[in-house]
Scaffold this motif. Structure first.
Motif, mmCIF file in Angstrom:
data_model
loop_
_atom_site.group_PDB
_atom_site.id
_atom_site.type_symbol
_atom_site.label_atom_id
_atom_site.label_comp_id
_atom_site.label_asym_id
_atom_site.label_seq_id
_atom_site.Cartn_x
_atom_site.Cartn_y
_atom_site.Cartn_z
ATOM 1 N N ILE A 32 0.831 -1.212 0.000
ATOM 2 C CA ILE A 32 0.000 0.000 0.000
ATOM 3 C C ILE A 32 0.865 1.262 0.000
ATOM 4 C CG2 ILE A 32 -2.059 -1.029 1.049
ATOM 5 C CD1 ILE A 32 -1.069 -0.095 3.752
ATOM 6 N N GLU A 33 2.104 1.116 -0.437
ATOM 7 C CA GLU A 33 3.017 2.256 -0.466
ATOM 8 C C GLU A 33 2.505 3.370 -1.380
ATOM 9 O OE1 GLU A 33 5.652 3.001 1.369
ATOM 10 O OE2 GLU A 33 5.176 1.187 2.490
ATOM 11 N N ALA A 34 1.883 2.998 -2.482
ATOM 12 C CA ALA A 34 1.354 3.997 -3.412
ATOM 13 C C ALA A 34 0.260 4.824 -2.755
ATOM 14 C CB ALA A 34 0.822 3.312 -4.669
ATOM 15 N N GLU A 35 -0.604 4.152 -1.993
ATOM 16 C CA GLU A 35 -1.685 4.848 -1.287
ATOM 17 C C GLU A 35 -1.121 5.761 -0.206
ATOM 18 O OE1 GLU A 35 -5.552 6.005 -0.268
ATOM 19 O OE2 GLU A 35 -4.728 5.021 -2.047
ATOM 20 N N ILE A 36 -0.101 5.271 0.494
ATOM 21 C CA ILE A 36 0.540 6.074 1.537
ATOM 22 C C ILE A 36 1.177 7.326 0.928
ATOM 23 C CG2 ILE A 36 2.454 6.129 3.190
ATOM 24 C CD1 ILE A 36 1.910 3.173 3.758
ATOM 25 N N ALA A 37 1.889 7.148 -0.171
ATOM 26 C CA ALA A 37 2.549 8.272 -0.837
ATOM 27 C C ALA A 37 1.524 9.294 -1.325
ATOM 28 C CB ALA A 37 3.381 7.774 -2.013
ATOM 29 N N LYS A 38 0.399 8.794 -1.811
ATOM 30 C CA LYS A 38 -0.658 9.683 -2.305
ATOM 31 C C LYS A 38 -1.238 10.526 -1.174
ATOM 32 C CE LYS A 38 -5.133 9.557 -4.704
ATOM 33 N NZ LYS A 38 -6.164 8.656 -5.306
ATOM 34 N N LEU A 39 -1.509 9.894 -0.034
ATOM 35 C CA LEU A 39 -2.061 10.619 1.117
ATOM 36 C C LEU A 39 -1.037 11.591 1.710
ATOM 37 C CD1 LEU A 39 -4.096 7.863 3.001
ATOM 38 C CD2 LEU A 39 -4.993 9.859 1.808
ATOM 39 N N ALA A 40 0.232 11.175 1.753
ATOM 40 C CA ALA A 40 1.280 12.049 2.280
ATOM 41 C C ALA A 40 1.431 13.294 1.415
ATOM 42 C CB ALA A 40 2.601 11.298 2.354
ATOM 43 N N ALA A 41 1.365 13.114 0.094
ATOM 44 C CA ALA A 41 1.455 14.255 -0.826
ATOM 45 C C ALA A 41 0.258 15.177 -0.653
ATOM 46 C CB ALA A 41 1.537 13.754 -2.264
ATOM 47 N N LYS A 42 -0.921 14.581 -0.435
ATOM 48 C CA LYS A 42 -2.131 15.381 -0.233
ATOM 49 C C LYS A 42 -2.025 16.187 1.058
ATOM 50 C CE LYS A 42 -7.179 15.016 0.002
ATOM 51 N NZ LYS A 42 -8.348 14.094 -0.010
ATOM 52 N N SER A 43 -1.447 15.573 2.105
ATOM 53 C CA SER A 43 -1.262 16.266 3.381
ATOM 54 C C SER A 43 -0.317 17.450 3.227
ATOM 55 C CB SER A 43 -0.716 15.291 4.427
ATOM 56 O OG SER A 43 -0.387 15.966 5.619
ATOM 57 N N GLU A 44 0.781 17.231 2.514
ATOM 58 C CA GLU A 44 1.751 18.308 2.313
ATOM 59 C C GLU A 44 1.156 19.442 1.482
ATOM 60 O OE1 GLU A 44 6.378 19.004 0.869
ATOM 61 O OE2 GLU A 44 5.608 16.980 1.216
#
Length: 315
Positions: A32-44
């Protein structure tokens, strides 16, 4: 450990979801690294959007953030060879204002500033950065010592205001603040002040009447707290946000009004999210101003400081 302000709740929720997914991923074979990266980018991105349009009241909250770096943090991260000096030689020691010899980029300076403390015990010890007369008289002593040895003075301002208690008034709070302000204006060596959190009333100006005054991007500087102004004008502290806007407390407003001379950028999300980068930015800005002031003789420094403050508010 992160600490979120009220207006950061959507960011907090995203970050919590990211941490939850990371915990889940570490204990399973799910990719689920892709999902994590997507959410982290959205947070930033949300953090950048939020901090790109902070209101004056929100900036006040950031300036007061419990994890925001204070004097002792900047001493550790931006200065070297700090030798603390205590006492006012009149009454006693005041831990709300700290000071002593230090080096900035290898050059000797006299460093003075407010210290608020980071936890309950240290906040009580430092009186939440609210100095008493002996604190300002210590600052005067250190400034005079700096002048004697030809050292530039650097001050880091972070206080809600001078301590308003009866004992402070009995020991001459108003006179001490006035004398400290006078000492700043009379210095024959370069002086640079930086508002690193709150710059409240006479408690701030007493060590900020400098040749150059800088402010961190999300710090505030005002004659009274927004809550205090609200209580006076509207008879309720609930109008603090309106008062903050009306008083022009932000670094950006004060730069436009020529009350300060420069704004030092903070990392995305405020100084508390990356204290080391904040300290590096601050050290660079102060060093740059000191290098310029070093070219002026004593008479020119006095004249520049006088002209600077007399020009504030002129049409």
């Amino acid at each position: 450990m992160k600490s979120y302000l009220d207006f950061e709740k959507p960011i907090a929720e995203l970050d919590a979801r990211v941490e939850e997914l990371r915990t889940t991923a570490s204990g399973s074979e799910l990719d689920i690294e892709a999902e994590i990266a997507k959410l982290a980018a959205k947070s930033e991105a949300m953090l950048a959007t939020t901090y790109g349009k902070l209101t004056p009241w929100q900036k006040t909250q950031v300036a007061r953030h419990p994890l925001r770096p204070h004097f002792v943090d900047y001493v550790a991260m931006a200065f070297t060879d700090f030798v603390p000096l205590g006492g006012d030689r009149l009454y006693g020691e005041d831990a709300a204002i700290l000071g002593g010899f230090a080096r900035l980029d290898g050059k000797r300076v006299m460093l003075i500033g407010h210290e608020k403390g980071h936890d309950t015990a240290s906040r009580i010890k430092h009186n939440f950065g609210m100095a008493k007369p002996e604190g300002y008289r210590k600052a005067i002593r250190l400034m005079e010592l700096a002048s004697k040895f030809g050292l530039p003075v650097v001050t880091l301002v972070d206080t809600a205001g001078a301590f308003p208690g009866i004992e402070a008034e009995e020991r001459g709070q108003a006179e001490a603040i006035a004398r400290s302000t006078e000492a700043c204006l009379a210095l024959k060596v370069p002086m640079v002040a930086a508002i690193v959190g709150e710059g409240g009333s006479g408690g701030a100006i007493a060590i900020a009447a400098a040749n150059k005054v800088l402010m961190l991007e999300h710090s505030v500087y005002s004659v009274i707290s927004p809550e205090g102004a609200s209580s006076i004008l509207w008879r309720t502290p609930e109008k603090a946000a309106d008062a903050a806007t009306a008083m022009k407390v932000t670094a950006q407003d004060l730069l436009d009004l020529k009350v300060i001379d420069g704004v030092v950028s903070e990392p995305l999300g405020g100084a508390h999210r990356n204290p080391e980068q904040t300290a590096a930015n601050l050290a660079k800005a102060i060093g740059s101003e000191l290098a310029k002031l070093a070219k002026l003789d004593s008479a020119a420094l006095l004249r520049q400081r006088e002209d600077r403050f007399l020009a504030i508010g002129s049409l």
